[in-house]
Structures are given as structure tokens and as C-alpha cells.
Scaffold this motif. Structure first.
Motif, short mmCIF file in Angstrom:
data_model
loop_
_atom_site.label_atom_id
_atom_site.label_comp_id
_atom_site.label_asym_id
_atom_site.label_seq_id
_atom_site.Cartn_x
_atom_site.Cartn_y
_atom_site.Cartn_z
N LEU A 302 0.82 -1.25 -0.10
CA LEU A 302 0.00 -0.15 0.06
C LEU A 302 0.86 1.34 0.09
O LEU A 302 0.28 2.28 -0.51
CB LEU A 302 -0.90 0.02 1.11
CG LEU A 302 -2.21 -0.77 1.07
CD1 LEU A 302 -3.03 -0.86 2.26
CD2 LEU A 302 -3.08 -0.18 -0.16
N LEU A 303 1.98 1.27 0.31
CA LEU A 303 3.07 2.44 0.36
C LEU A 303 3.37 2.85 -0.97
O LEU A 303 3.78 3.80 -1.32
CB LEU A 303 4.38 1.98 1.17
CG LEU A 303 4.17 1.75 2.70
CD1 LEU A 303 5.35 1.65 3.36
CD2 LEU A 303 3.24 2.68 3.39
N LEU A 304 2.80 1.82 -2.13
CA LEU A 304 3.19 2.34 -3.34
C LEU A 304 2.30 3.81 -3.61
O LEU A 304 2.61 4.22 -4.85
CB LEU A 304 2.76 1.34 -4.55
CG LEU A 304 3.76 0.24 -4.39
CD1 LEU A 304 3.27 -0.99 -5.54
CD2 LEU A 304 5.05 0.49 -4.75
N ALA A 305 1.14 3.88 -2.89
CA ALA A 305 0.34 5.04 -3.11
C ALA A 305 1.36 6.51 -3.10
O ALA A 305 0.87 7.30 -3.49
CB ALA A 305 -0.63 5.06 -2.00
N ILE A 306 2.15 6.41 -2.13
CA ILE A 306 2.99 7.60 -2.01
C ILE A 306 3.81 8.05 -3.47
O ILE A 306 3.33 9.34 -3.95
CB ILE A 306 4.00 7.37 -1.01
CG1 ILE A 306 3.53 7.10 0.18
CG2 ILE A 306 5.21 8.78 -0.92
CD1 ILE A 306 4.63 6.99 1.51
N PRO A 307 4.44 7.28 -4.23
CA PRO A 307 5.13 7.43 -5.40
C PRO A 307 3.64 7.55 -6.51
O PRO A 307 3.78 8.55 -7.40
CB PRO A 307 5.81 6.40 -5.73
CG PRO A 307 5.47 5.39 -5.03
CD PRO A 307 5.09 5.87 -3.75
N ALA A 308 2.75 6.88 -6.24
CA ALA A 308 1.85 6.93 -7.43
C ALA A 308 0.97 8.43 -7.35
O ALA A 308 0.83 8.98 -8.23
CB ALA A 308 0.65 5.95 -6.97
N ILE A 309 0.82 9.03 -6.08
CA ILE A 309 0.31 10.35 -6.01
C ILE A 309 1.43 11.48 -6.48
O ILE A 309 0.80 12.46 -7.25
CB ILE A 309 -0.17 10.60 -4.55
CG1 ILE A 309 -1.39 9.74 -4.12
CG2 ILE A 309 -0.55 12.09 -4.50
CD1 ILE A 309 -1.65 9.89 -2.47
N VAL A 310 2.48 11.21 -6.32
CA VAL A 310 3.43 12.20 -6.79
C VAL A 310 3.35 12.23 -8.19
O VAL A 310 3.59 13.22 -8.89
CB VAL A 310 4.85 11.70 -6.42
CG1 VAL A 310 6.01 12.71 -7.05
CG2 VAL A 310 4.85 12.00 -4.79
N VAL A 311 3.46 10.88 -8.88
CA VAL A 311 3.25 10.99 -10.24
C VAL A 311 1.92 11.53 -10.99
O VAL A 311 2.10 12.27 -11.91
CB VAL A 311 3.41 9.41 -11.08
CG1 VAL A 311 3.04 9.20 -12.26
CG2 VAL A 311 4.83 8.99 -10.41
#
Length: 825
Positions: A302-311
Motif C-alpha cells: 500500500l505504500l506504493l500510493a506515495i509515489p503514485a500520488i506524486v506521479v
């Protein structure tokens, strides 16, 4: 973020994946993972009251199940202080059980139907809608991979079979987000968004931050904002009006946190609206990275949400950027609210349950990112690897359900390593439905976990995942599992020398060492006496002679898991930490461990809420007799079992004990040491009795008390006092004959205005000291209430020591009441 996609997997593929997922949730059938009735009982009680009597009063249910957890007594009636949404959701379950079963619906049947048929099935239906919605943001393989990861490898795997409110709130808020994903948004969508957000709050009050953000997002990105705002407000108003009406009818107030006055809630220091104060940086870090409850351990993918939001912020379209950023904001707001709440650590080993409602929001930015053609394939491997680690982590906790307590270093302990792995290695797992077929628990558990492999295998087939990607994902996932299994504080003694050094404090004649380890850290210790924060309310002038104005009430040792059974013996105080299954000895300024595994000799303590010693008493020959919750017996500390069965049936869980001068032993036997209390399937005796051991014979002498607890003899041994923790809340006084038999019984004290009766002790003056969850009560021998000593925590037991000293145990601390000016430290 990718634009909306029309490509979808056929319906048969989605159903093929989700049916085994439902089996994964349904096979435990309310046993593994099952919960004691206190956790969600108030929802079931309210649903039963509404369906059966059209009432909000749950007096009948509370009296039948001896539970007042999450209930508030208003105008003499018990009412649920939980949000009403889950109870309304359960009403059809009650109606179905009522129609299909003879007689009054059983609590456990309703709880099972609610968890499996109502909650787990609804959750799987939601997963289908979630998969269809995510297909608008990413290819079907990515979308359904995220659905499987969320359903099997996150907190959802726990709470979709355990707690009603948190998962229903997650479903409501995530469903509102799915409405926002529609390709052709209409102003009417805002009505649905507002309605779903309001339902989410009605299921879990603390999700109000998510509701505000999702409502604002619907207005900002939708067409015709003024109309959308109006329709959204109408939708949100419907559940809000129902919520206000419920609060007004149940508590005569529209303040949402009306139950803040209860002693159980007040002791946590809930301040501010809804119990929110200021966020703690330590809590924020712990919610993300703690071995015990951190999101990194619970669901690292779920921590993949951090770079996903940045992108999404950098190169997403207006709509895509808005949905991704809003989802991140909603999660962040909820995270901050949880970190500012007194109950932020809720959920124990399975993660902070109040964070669960926001977890599906992170799927939307992740789906958009992984669905972008510019995203590197390695990110999909990272998703799969994190899901592997999360699945192993949650599966191990689901099948062992280790008891973890909120001690000072709770955030540093690793339940996966400290509890789940040792229990699995020793074959101690929770039962599943497959055991009904005669399959052993370990084999049944493996078969149950096999349900998770079926949808994963189908997904791999439908998604045509390369073998290389599977191998790489599994390898990285194995490394993550290894990290999960090694990070954290080991709570076992460091070496044999240390354990032997601790054991050197044993009195070999009366306290033979029991090999083992302390179940939980940190070690309790004696402290410099500090004020306990207690207050004395003198109700009768005679109280001043017992508790004079010079009385000091101090905490002298802490912290404990669940302290009880104080006994002054051989110049020291023996006490038991029942939750930690240890026996300790206190002298002013010093605390030492006397025995490990004091109430349960085996390694499997996970299925016992309080496995240790329940009470201690001295025999005339100098030996110590103890009641053992875990081993369900009355024994002596030198290893002799006095009684563990009545005929061929095992005792429930012997609780309190009293000894006459001639060696006659009296003890109470409620089911409070069992996981499921009165409804525990391990019970072999229907009666909760008071027993007498005399001349190697054990007799049932009282069988009319629904929940006997504390027991004590008068100084002249003419009277036996017994506490009753049923709905009647009372102390009964029995007259004894010369042989210790019962002559008659009479009510001694009415404690219906308290939340229960625990330990009882009688001093040399015949005065009766009664422990309750909120205070220590003092009565004269004639039954007159003399004083009430309010304590900061639930009072469990009391013992007398020389020099007018009284020791009182609470769940977490040892308290000393000094009634003279003579110093003790």
C-alpha cells in the motif's frame, strides 16, 4: 493517470476469482478468527432489540450475556454507545435467524450470520464493484491484482470477518469514490456520494474526515457545482438525520460522543470533539512503521500510493490528478485524526482498526499509476512482492490470533515473530469449519489458506504473468517476510543465565520454578511511590476510623497486563499477572518474578484472554492454593492439583478462592477465563457454581448464581460472601454451619449501579471490601456502605498487610493504601 478504459475481463473471470475469496472469509465460520462477545456485542444487541421489540434498550441482551461492554446505562436502561449503522445492517440477519430457528435467536448464531453472510459476503460483492471501478484506471490484470492484494493481504483480510463497523465504513467511503470514477459524471452523482459518505460516518464516527474530503471532491470535479453541492448535502443529510434521531432517542442528546461519561471511556482521557485532541508525531510514525501495527508490516504494498500520488500530480490529467490527490488527502486526514485519538492503537495484532476505513482509498492512485504506460514493470513486481508479504503476515495472525497487550513497548514488539510463528511451529492454531469433518487443526488451516491460492492462481492465468515475474515477486516477497519476522523487540529472556538469575528468587519449598518465559514485555517493576490519583468518598461517619484523613493511596509497581490475586505471605506480597501468566512477589521498593506459566503450563496461551493465576490463598499448613484459569483447576504452588473436574466434566475457569481455618476450600467457577465466556464451546459444565473442597471431596454448594466472582469468609468464619457479576450486580452473604456447610443466604449489598463485582476481602473488623471496575467499595458488617474509593483503573482485588496497609490490584498497577503515618519505603 491513464484515461478511462473500456476493456474489461468477462464476468465469469471476476466471479471465478471472487468465489474462492469468499470461501477464504466464510470457512472460519466465526471461529477462526472469532472474537469474544464483548467486541461487537453492542451491535448484535441493538439489532436484536430493534427486530424483536422495536426498542433501543438492550437490557434483555445485556442481562442474558452478562456484558456491558460498549453499553451506556441511561435512565436505568442499557443502550449501545456504538454507531447505529452496523446494528441496522444486522437487523435482517436477526430476522432471518428468528424465522429459521425455534425459540429466541441465539447471540452466537446471529454473530456468525452477521460476520459471514452479512459482512463477508457484502465485502466480496464490494470487491467486485471495486475491481470493475479500477478497470477504468488500469488494465484488468492490474485492477484485479489490486483487488486480490486488498482482499487477502491487508487489514481487510482481518476486519471483514471480525469487526462490523470499520469494514462497513470502508465499503461505504470507497463506494463513494467509485461513483467519482464514472466517465460521464452527473450532478446526481453528488447525491450518491453524500449518501454513502454519511453512511460511512454512521458506521464509524471517526471517518468524518474522509466524508468531508470525498464530499468536497464530488463538488469540485463534478459539473454544475451549485446543484452538486445541494444534492450532495441532501444525500449526506439523510444518514445524518437518522444518526441525530438515534442519539436523541437513545441518549437524549445530539452530541455524537455522548458516551464520554462512561468510566471505561473517561479513563482514557477523551477530550475534545469525538475524543480528538492533537496528533502525536510518535503515533503517526508508529501507524506507518511500527512492527506491531505499522502499515509497512500490515500491507507494505500500500505504500506504493506515495509515489503514485506524486506521479499523478506531475503528469496526470485534471480529473485523474484530482481523484488521486483527493484520495491521498482523505487518507492523510484520517491518519492524522487516528493519531490524535485516545483509541488510536485499537486493533492490537491485526493493525490499528480505525485506519482500516481509509485503506481502500489508496488503491485508486496506485491503479492509475500502474496503469500508466510510462510506469516501469518493476513497480508491478513490487506490488506483487508486497502482497506476498502482507498475505503471509495476515494469514499467520488470522490462524493464531495471538493476544497482544498495549504495554509501554508495544509498538516495538513484533507479534508475527513473538507469537504467530512460535504458535504455528508448535501446532497451536485456531479451529476452522473444516475441523467439523474431523480434520486436524493444522491440516484444516492449510486447507483454509489454500483458498487464497486459488484466486491468485486464476489471476496469474488470466493476467498471463511471466514465470520470471512470479519468481522475482516471490523472492522479494520472501525477503520482506524475513524482515517482518526479524524486526522488533524479542520479549523472551536473553539467555539461560538470565532466567536462572531470575529464578534464584524462588522459595524452593513452596514455589518450585515452572520453566517458561514471560509472555509479554516490558517487565513490571517497583517504582518510587507516586500518588494514584484516587479519591475517597466517605458515605458514613464510621468510614473515618477505617480510612482517616491521613490515608495515602499510591502506585508502587507497574505496568502489568492484568494484575490480581494479592496475598500477604511470609513478609511479602504475592501477586499474579493473569494476562502474562506469571507470579510475582513485591516488597517495598523491589519486585521479583516468582514463577512463569503460573496458571497455564502449556505454550498455547493465545486462546485464553487471561491464562494465568486468578487468585491465591494460604492453607493452614503454609502451602499456597491457587485457581488457574488456563489449566482450569484449583492447585497448590508445589504442583498438586486439588480439583480440575466434576465427574468427567472439566471446570469452567476457577476464579476466586477462600480458605477456612480447618482447611476447607471454597472457590467460584465462572467462565471468565474462557475466550467466549458463557458461550464458549469448550465448556463442559453448564452451571457456574460455588464449590467446597473438604476431606478430598469437591461438592457444588451454590448453583443459582449466574456469574459468581469474588469470595471471602468473615473473621469468625460464620459467613461466606460471594459476588455476582450477572445483571443483578450484588454481593450475597451465606451463613455457614460448624462444618462449613450452607445454612441460608441473604442479599448483602446491591451493586446494580456499578459495572460488575470482582474480588472481595473481609478485614479483622468484619468490614467487607468489594472491588468493582470503577472503585473499591467498603461496607460495614451490617451491609451499610461506608466509603467509595475511586481508582484510575478497574479494581480487581484487595489484600491486607501489617501496619494498617491495604494492597489493591488494578488491571495495570499495584496500589498501596497506607492508613497510618508509619513509613514503608
Amino acid at each position: 493517470m491513464a484515461p478511462s478504459r473500456s476493456a474489461r475481463w468477462p464476468l465469469r473471470r471476476a466471479i471465478a476469482i471472487l468465489l474462492p475469496v469468499f470461501a477464504f472469509y466464510a470457512l472460519p465460520l466465526g471461529f477462526a478468527p472469532a472474537l469474544p462477545p464483548g467486541y461487537e456485542s453492542s451491535h448484535v444487541f441493538l439489532a436484536m432489540a430493534i427486530e424483536e421489540r422495536g426498542s433501543l434498550d438492550v437490557d434483555v441482551e445485556a442481562a442474558e450475556w452478562f456484558i456491558d461492554h460498549d453499553l451506556l446505562k441511561i435512565d436505568g436502561h442499557y443502550r449501545s454507545n456504538k454507531p447505529p449503522g452496523p446494528a441496522l445492517w444486522l437487523v435482517p440477519a436477526v430476522a432471518a435467524v428468528d424465522a429459521l430457528t425455534p425459540g429466541r435467536p441465539d447471540f452466537w448464531t446471529i454473530a456468525w450470520v452477521g460476520r459471514v453472510a452479512m459482512l463477508s459476503l457484502a465485502f466480496v460483492v464490494f470487491l467486485f464493484a471495486l475491481g470493475r471501478g479500477l478497470e477504468r484506471l488500469a488494465p484488468p490484470a492490474v485492477a484485479w491484482g489490486l483487488v486480490l492484494a486488498y482482499g487477502l493481504a491487508s487489514n481487510a483480510a482481518v476486519y471483514a470477518t471480525r469487526y462490523y463497523g470499520h469494514d462497513l465504513a470502508a465499503i461505504a467511503h470507497a463506494s463513494a469514490w467509485l461513483v467519482l470514477l464514472r466517465a460521464n459524471r452527473r450532478p446526481l452523482d453528488a447525491l450518491w456520494v453524500g449518501l454513502l459518505a454519511g453512511v460511512g460516518v454512521a458506521c464509524e464516527y471517526r471517518t468524518i474526515g474522509i466524508a468531508v474530503v470525498v464530499f468536497a471532491t464530488a463538488v469540485v470535479i463534478g459539473p454544475r457545482r451549485v446543484l452538486a453541492t445541494l444534492l450532495g448535502a441532501i444525500g449526506a443529510a439523510l444518514p445524518a438525520i437518522a444518526l441525530v434521531a438515534y442519539r436523541d432517542a437513545a441518549f437524549a442528546t445530539n452530541v455524537i460522543h455522548a458516551h464520554r461519561e462512561t468510566a471505561e471511556i473517561a479513563r482514557f482521557g477523551l477530550d475534545g470533539a469525538l475524543g480528538f485532541t492533537w496528533p502525536s508525531p510518535r503515533k503517526l510514525v508508529a501507524l506507518l512503521a511500527s512492527p506491531a501495527i505499522g502499515l509497512w508490516f500490515q500491507a507494505p504494498w500500500l505504500l506504493l500510493a506515495i509515489p503514485a500520488i506524486v506521479v499523478a500530480v506531475r503528469r496526470g490529467g485534471r480529473a485523474g490528478r484530482g481523484v488521486a490527490v483527493a484520495a491521498g488527502i482523505a487518507f492523510a486526514v484520517h491518519l492524522v485524526l487516528v493519531a490524535s485519538h485516545a483509541f488510536w492503537i485499537g486493533g492490537a495484532t491485526a493493525g490499528p482498526r480505525y485506519l482500516t476505513a481509509a485503506l481502500p482509498l489508496l488503491l485508486f492512485p496506485i491503479a492509475g499509476w500502474l496503469g500508466d504506460s510510462h510506469t516501469r514493470p518493476g513497480m508491478r513486481v513490487a506490488l506483487a512482492a508486497g502482497a506476498v508479504a502482507g498475505l503471509v503476515f495476515h494469514a499467520a495472525l488470522l490462524v493464531t490470533w495471538p493476544a497482544v497487550h498495549t504495554d509501554a513497548d508495544f509498538l516495538l514488539r513484533n507479534p508475527f515473530r513473538a507469537h504467530a510463528i512460535p504458535l504455528l511451529a508448535s501446532g497451536h492454531v485456531a479451529p476452522t469449519a473444516l475441523e467439523v469433518l474431523g480434520i486436524g487443526p493444522v491440516v484444516a488451516t492449510i486447507a483454509w489458506l489454500g483458498c487464497a491460492s486459488i484466486p491468485i492462481a486464476l489471476w496469474v492465468r488470466f493476467a498471463r504473468v511471466p514465470v520470471r515475474a512470479i519468481g522475482i515477486s516471490g523472492g522479494i516477497g520472501a525477503l520482506l517476510v524475513l524482515a517482518q519476522a526479524t524486526i522488533g523487540v524479542d520479549d523472551r529472556p536473553a539467555d539461560t543465565e538470565r532466567r536462572d538469575r531470575i529464578a534464584s528468587a524462588l522459595d524452593r519449598e513452596h514455589f518450585p520454578r515452572r520453566d517458561g518465559r514471560i509472555a509479554f514485555a516490558p517487565r513490571p517493576s517497583a517504582i518510587e511511590p507516586r500518588p494514584a490519583g484516587a479519591t475517597i468518598e466517605r458515605l458514613d461517619p464510621r468510614a473515618s476510623a477505617v480510612l482517616p484523613g491521613s490515608t495515602r493511596i499510591e502506585v508502587v509497581a507497574e505496568p502489568f497486563g492484568y494484575l490480581r490475586a494479592p496475598l500477604w505471605h511470609a513478609g511479602a506480597l504475592l501477586v499474579a499477572d493473569t494476562a502474562r501468566n506469571t507470579l510475582l512477589r513485591y516488597r517495598p521498593g523491589a519486585l521479583e518474578i516468582v514463577a512463569f506459566h503460573s496458571g497455564h503450563a502449556g505454550a498455547n496461551t493465545a486462546f485464553y484472554p487471561l491464562p494465568g493465576t486468578a487468585d491465591l490463598a494460604a492453607l493452614p499448613d503454609g502451602r499456597i492454593v491457587e485457581t488457574e484459569h488456563g489449566d482450569r483447576c484449583v492447585a497448590t504452588l508445589d504442583g498438586e492439583t486439588l480439583v480440575d473436574r466434576i465427574g468427567d466434566a472439566r471446570l469452567n475457569s476457577p476464579n476466586h478462592v477462600a480458605v477456612r481455618g480447618d482447611g476447607t476450600i471454597y472457590f467460584t467457577d465462572p467462565p471468565f477465563g474462557l475466550r467466549f465466556l458463557h458461550g464458549d464451546p469448550a465448556r463442559e459444565i453448564d452451571v457456574c457454581g460455588v464449590y467446597r473442597i473438604r476431606d478430598d471431596r469437591t461438592d457444588l454448594i451454590v448453583d443459582k448464581i449466574a456469574a459468581p466472582t469474588g469470595i471471602a469468609l468473615s473473621p469468625d468464619e460464620r459467613y461466606l460472601y460471594v459476588g455476582d457479576w450477572s445483571a443483578t450486580r450484588r454481593v450475597i452473604r451465606f451463613t455457614l454451619d460448624a462444618a462449613g456447610g450452607l445454612v441460608d443466604a441473604a442479599p448483602f449489598a446491591d451493586l446494580s449501579n456499578t459495572r460488575g463485582v470482582d474480588g472481595i476481602a473481609v478485614d479483622d473488623g468484619g468490614r467487607v471490601w468489594v472491588c468493582t471496575p470503577g472503585a473499591l467499595l467498603l461496607f460495614d458488617a451490617d451491609g451499610t456502605a461506608l466509603a467509595r474509593v475511586a481508582m484510575p483503573g478497574p479494581v480487581t482485588d484487595v489484600a491486607f498487610a501489617p501496619d494498617d496497609v491495604v494492597y489493591v490490584t488494578t488491571r495495570g498497577a499495584l496500589v498501596r493504601i497506607t492508613r497510618s503515618a508509619r513509613p514503608h519505603d
